[in-house]
Design a protein around this motif. Sequence first.
Motif, PDB file in Angstrom:
ATOM      1  N   PHE A 256     -13.403   2.413  -7.095  1.00 56.32           N
ATOM      2  CA  PHE A 256     -13.584   3.975  -6.563  1.00 56.32           C
ATOM      3  C   PHE A 256     -14.738   4.234  -6.184  1.00 56.32           C
ATOM      4  CE2 PHE A 256     -10.016   4.220  -9.916  1.00 56.32           C
ATOM      5  CZ  PHE A 256      -9.174   4.288  -9.008  1.00 56.32           C
TER       6      PHE A 256
ATOM      7  N   ASP B  54      -2.765   3.820   0.781  1.00 58.20           N
ATOM      8  CA  ASP B  54      -2.747   3.188   2.119  1.00 58.20           C
ATOM      9  C   ASP B  54      -3.813   3.941   2.763  1.00 58.20           C
ATOM     10  OD1 ASP B  54      -2.570   2.865   4.939  1.00 58.20           O
ATOM     11  OD2 ASP B  54      -0.509   2.124   4.524  1.00 58.20           O
TER      12      ASP B  54
ATOM     13  N   VAL C   3      -4.389  -2.754  -7.141  1.00 56.74           N
ATOM     14  CA  VAL C   3      -5.408  -2.176  -6.774  1.00 56.74           C
ATOM     15  C   VAL C   3      -5.477  -0.529  -6.922  1.00 56.74           C
ATOM     16  CG1 VAL C   3      -7.288  -1.914  -4.942  1.00 56.74           C
ATOM     17  CG2 VAL C   3      -6.008  -4.133  -5.021  1.00 56.74           C
TER      18      VAL C   3
ATOM     19  N   LEU D 280      -0.209  16.825  -3.637  1.00 57.09           N
ATOM     20  CA  LEU D 280       0.738  15.421  -3.424  1.00 57.09           C
ATOM     21  C   LEU D 280       0.194  14.755  -4.611  1.00 57.09           C
ATOM     22  CD1 LEU D 280       3.261  13.907  -2.238  1.00 57.09           C
ATOM     23  CD2 LEU D 280       1.433  12.726  -0.685  1.00 57.09           C
TER      24      LEU D 280
ATOM     25  N   ILE E  36      -4.730   3.267  -7.073  1.00 56.88           N
ATOM     26  CA  ILE E  36      -3.954   4.055  -8.013  1.00 56.88           C
ATOM     27  C   ILE E  36      -2.788   3.160  -8.617  1.00 56.88           C
ATOM     28  CG2 ILE E  36      -2.387   4.565  -5.889  1.00 56.88           C
ATOM     29  CD1 ILE E  36      -2.209   7.347  -7.227  1.00 56.88           C
TER      30      ILE E  36
ATOM     31  N   ALA F  49       0.921  -1.212   0.025  1.00 56.54           N
ATOM     32  CA  ALA F  49       0.069  -0.117  -0.337  1.00 56.54           C
ATOM     33  C   ALA F  49       0.826   1.137  -0.120  1.00 56.54           C
ATOM     34  CB  ALA F  49      -0.881   0.063   1.188  1.00 56.54           C
TER      35      ALA F  49
HETATM   36  C1  LIG Z   1      -1.849  11.296  -1.646  1.00 62.82           C
HETATM   37  C2  LIG Z   1      -2.887  10.570  -1.731  1.00 62.82           C
HETATM   38  C3  LIG Z   1      -3.370  10.006  -2.853  1.00 62.82           C
HETATM   39  C4  LIG Z   1      -4.484   9.168  -3.137  1.00 62.82           C
HETATM   40  C5  LIG Z   1      -4.991   8.481  -4.199  1.00 62.82           C
HETATM   41  C6  LIG Z   1      -6.078   7.851  -4.237  1.00 62.82           C
HETATM   42  C7  LIG Z   1      -5.958   6.371  -4.685  1.00 62.82           C
HETATM   43  C8  LIG Z   1      -7.201   5.776  -4.791  1.00 62.82           C
HETATM   44  C9  LIG Z   1      -6.893   3.940  -4.517  1.00 62.82           C
HETATM   45  O1  LIG Z   1      -5.825   3.774  -4.399  1.00 62.82           O
HETATM   46  S1  LIG Z   1      -8.213   3.400  -3.734  1.00 62.82           S
HETATM   47  C10 LIG Z   1      -7.519   1.634  -3.364  1.00 62.82           C
HETATM   48  C11 LIG Z   1      -7.421   1.577  -1.993  1.00 62.82           C
HETATM   49  N1  LIG Z   1      -7.045   0.359  -1.514  1.00 62.82           N
HETATM   50  C12 LIG Z   1      -8.142  -0.510  -0.942  1.00 62.82           C
HETATM   51  O2  LIG Z   1      -9.228   0.126  -0.607  1.00 62.82           O
HETATM   52  C13 LIG Z   1      -7.471  -1.647  -0.347  1.00 62.82           C
HETATM   53  C14 LIG Z   1      -7.730  -1.980   0.939  1.00 62.82           C
HETATM   54  N2  LIG Z   1      -7.348  -3.615   1.255  1.00 62.82           N
HETATM   55  C15 LIG Z   1      -7.917  -4.631   1.262  1.00 62.82           C
HETATM   56  O3  LIG Z   1      -8.967  -4.682   0.710  1.00 62.82           O
HETATM   57  C16 LIG Z   1      -7.080  -5.933   1.526  1.00 62.82           C
HETATM   58  O4  LIG Z   1      -6.019  -5.595   2.437  1.00 62.82           O
HETATM   59  C17 LIG Z   1      -6.862  -6.656   0.413  1.00 62.82           C
HETATM   60  C18 LIG Z   1      -7.778  -7.129  -0.550  1.00 62.82           C
HETATM   61  C19 LIG Z   1      -5.741  -5.934  -0.581  1.00 62.82           C
HETATM   62  C20 LIG Z   1      -5.688  -7.675   0.792  1.00 62.82           C
HETATM   63  O5  LIG Z   1      -6.593  -8.617   1.526  1.00 62.82           O
HETATM   64  P1  LIG Z   1      -5.610  -9.869   2.546  1.00 62.82           P
HETATM   65  O6  LIG Z   1      -6.899 -10.447   3.387  1.00 62.82           O
HETATM   66  O7  LIG Z   1      -4.893 -10.718   1.613  1.00 62.82           O
HETATM   67  O8  LIG Z   1      -4.812  -9.019   3.297  1.00 62.82           O
HETATM   68  P2  LIG Z   1      -4.859  -7.852   4.711  1.00 62.82           P
HETATM   69  O9  LIG Z   1      -5.963  -7.167   4.212  1.00 62.82           O
HETATM   70  O10 LIG Z   1      -4.683  -8.929   5.844  1.00 62.82           O
HETATM   71  O11 LIG Z   1      -3.662  -7.139   4.213  1.00 62.82           O
HETATM   72  C21 LIG Z   1      -2.288  -7.242   5.177  1.00 62.82           C
HETATM   73  C22 LIG Z   1      -2.108  -6.224   5.912  1.00 62.82           C
HETATM   74  O12 LIG Z   1      -2.058  -5.032   4.757  1.00 62.82           O
HETATM   75  C23 LIG Z   1      -2.839  -3.889   5.126  1.00 62.82           C
HETATM   76  N3  LIG Z   1      -3.486  -3.506   3.924  1.00 62.82           N
HETATM   77  C24 LIG Z   1      -3.542  -3.934   2.812  1.00 62.82           C
HETATM   78  N4  LIG Z   1      -3.884  -2.735   1.860  1.00 62.82           N
HETATM   79  C25 LIG Z   1      -4.025  -1.793   2.495  1.00 62.82           C
HETATM   80  C26 LIG Z   1      -4.371  -0.476   2.222  1.00 62.82           C
HETATM   81  N5  LIG Z   1      -4.566  -0.132   0.924  1.00 62.82           N
HETATM   82  N6  LIG Z   1      -4.347   0.411   3.106  1.00 62.82           N
HETATM   83  C27 LIG Z   1      -3.938   0.269   4.439  1.00 62.82           C
HETATM   84  N7  LIG Z   1      -3.619  -1.029   4.823  1.00 62.82           N
HETATM   85  C28 LIG Z   1      -3.658  -1.842   4.015  1.00 62.82           C
HETATM   86  C29 LIG Z   1      -3.970  -4.629   5.858  1.00 62.82           C
HETATM   87  O13 LIG Z   1      -4.933  -3.876   6.896  1.00 62.82           O
HETATM   88  C30 LIG Z   1      -3.197  -5.611   6.586  1.00 62.82           C
HETATM   89  O14 LIG Z   1      -2.576  -4.990   8.049  1.00 62.82           O
HETATM   90  P3  LIG Z   1      -2.673  -5.668   9.295  1.00 62.82           P
HETATM   91  O15 LIG Z   1      -1.548  -6.805   9.037  1.00 62.82           O
HETATM   92  O16 LIG Z   1      -1.955  -4.558  10.139  1.00 62.82           O
HETATM   93  O17 LIG Z   1      -3.907  -6.219   9.559  1.00 62.82           O
END
Ligand SMILES: CCCCC/C=C/CC(=O)SCCNC(=O)CCNC(=O)[C@H](O)C(C)(C)COP(=O)(O)OP(=O)(O)OC[C@H]1O[C@@H](n2cnc3c(N)ncnc32)[C@H](O)[C@@H]1OP(=O)(O)O
Length: 364
Positions: free
Chosen positions: A242, A171, A217, A193, A219, A133
């Motif tokens: 989104f 993230d 996923v 940013l 960005i 992330a």
């Molecule tokens: C300057 C700002 C610019 C902004 C630009 C905008 C961009 C838009 C986008 O990018 S939108 C996309 C955002 N991403 C998400 O919504 C993804 C969120 N994550 C999930 O849904 C899941 O974590 C997964 C499907 C990606 C993976 O699932 P899985 O079960 O395989 O793994 P975990 O969920 O246990 O993940 C392991 C640890 O990683 C942390 N984590 C994963 N992705 C993110 C994320 N995007 N943001 C924050 N944290 C994330 C997750 O929380 C676990 O952490 P932990 O071990 O401490 O519990």
Amino acid sequence: MNRTAMRASQKDFENAMNQVKLLKKDPGNEVKLKLYSLYKQATEGPCNMPKPGVFDLINKAKWDAWNALGSLPKETARQNYVDLVSSLSSSLESSSQVEPGTDRKSTGYETLMVTSEDGITKIMLNRPTKKNALNVEMYHEIMHALKAASKDDSAITVLTGNGDYYSSGNDLTNFTDIPPGGVEEKAKNGAILLREFVGCFIDFPKPLIAVVNGPAVGISVTLLGLFDAVYASDRATFHTPFSHLGQSPEGCSSYTFPKIMSPAKATEMLVFGKKLTAGEACAQGLVTEVFPDSTFQKEVWTRLKAFAKLPPNAMRISKEIIRNREKEKLHAVNAEECSVLQGRWLSDECMNAVVNFLSRKSKL
Ligand SMILES: CCCCC/C=C/CC(=O)SCCNC(=O)CCNC(=O)[C@H](O)C(C)(C)COP(=O)(O)OP(=O)(O)OC[C@H]1O[C@@H](n2cnc3c(N)ncnc32)[C@H](O)[C@@H]1OP(=O)(O)O
């Protein structure tokens, strides 16, 4: 220049293990956990230990790190271990040579592994336990690494991910650190940013290639429209949820995706959040070619090494002539997308989605 094997042999792996023992400085617990998990994955495959109890803190941390690598192939884990040791050795060696006041990031990164060999600068997203992330530090470090790569002597630049994910996108904890000016200031800073970050991809002067090693996923997907080639493992998926997150497209995807894949297909992804397999993304033109995961690293790096031997100035000029026609438009799209997102981040729809994820009520 860092020396990194693009495809690590058993010998490279053994050398890296010996190098770890010779490190003069303790690399810290986080890095040691990464080394441990990659070593276990490379030698034993996916985590096969029973989960330790909550009070067994050390073994629980080790188990979490190993388990986070999911089904990452042994060969990739071996490669990542060698890369990590290589970046570690050079950053720890060079940090002792850094003069006071010198930018730390010119020699070592917290969230990336950056190496250069065979005419290729490789920027590897390196937060595998968080599925790569992009936190605020990573946005800054990627911009820094791209600027450095645009000036170094490499012919091509590659972006890839460490671990089982390419990247899980923004993230979502980025939304939690609210400055004194409140959420409005947070949204404004985020938009500034993001605009600068995407601008670096628009302006990047050399061939820029994405090596998509696993799911992508948000960005990390939208930016692919600004790359010059995208190679994907058949384990990769492409997801831009989104609307689910109360947000709107960025990375110039509102312009590049309809052009690449037709407006209707772009709508399925960017508005309805349809997740594509690597094969589907390739059929729609977002991905250049898909490779079986078992041979992905070997085949892609062989191909990239051959590309990197082509005359660099010719490649740069050819990219320039393709990109220049679009540059002004892309910057205008980027500005508009960031401004729209700034408003979205303040919406109830977005805030609820982030709170739900952070309180573990939702996942994609
Ligand atoms: C300057 C700002 C610019 C902004 C630009 C905008 C961009 C838009 C986008 O990018 S939108 C996309 C955002 N991403 C998400 O919504 C993804 C969120 N994550 C999930 O849904 C899941 O974590 C997964 C499907 C990606 C993976 O699932 P899985 O079960 O395989 O793994 P975990 O969920 O246990 O993940 C392991 C640890 O990683 C942390 N984590 C994963 N992705 C993110 C994320 N995007 N943001 C924050 N944290 C994330 C997750 O929380 C676990 O952490 P932990 O071990 O401490 O519990």
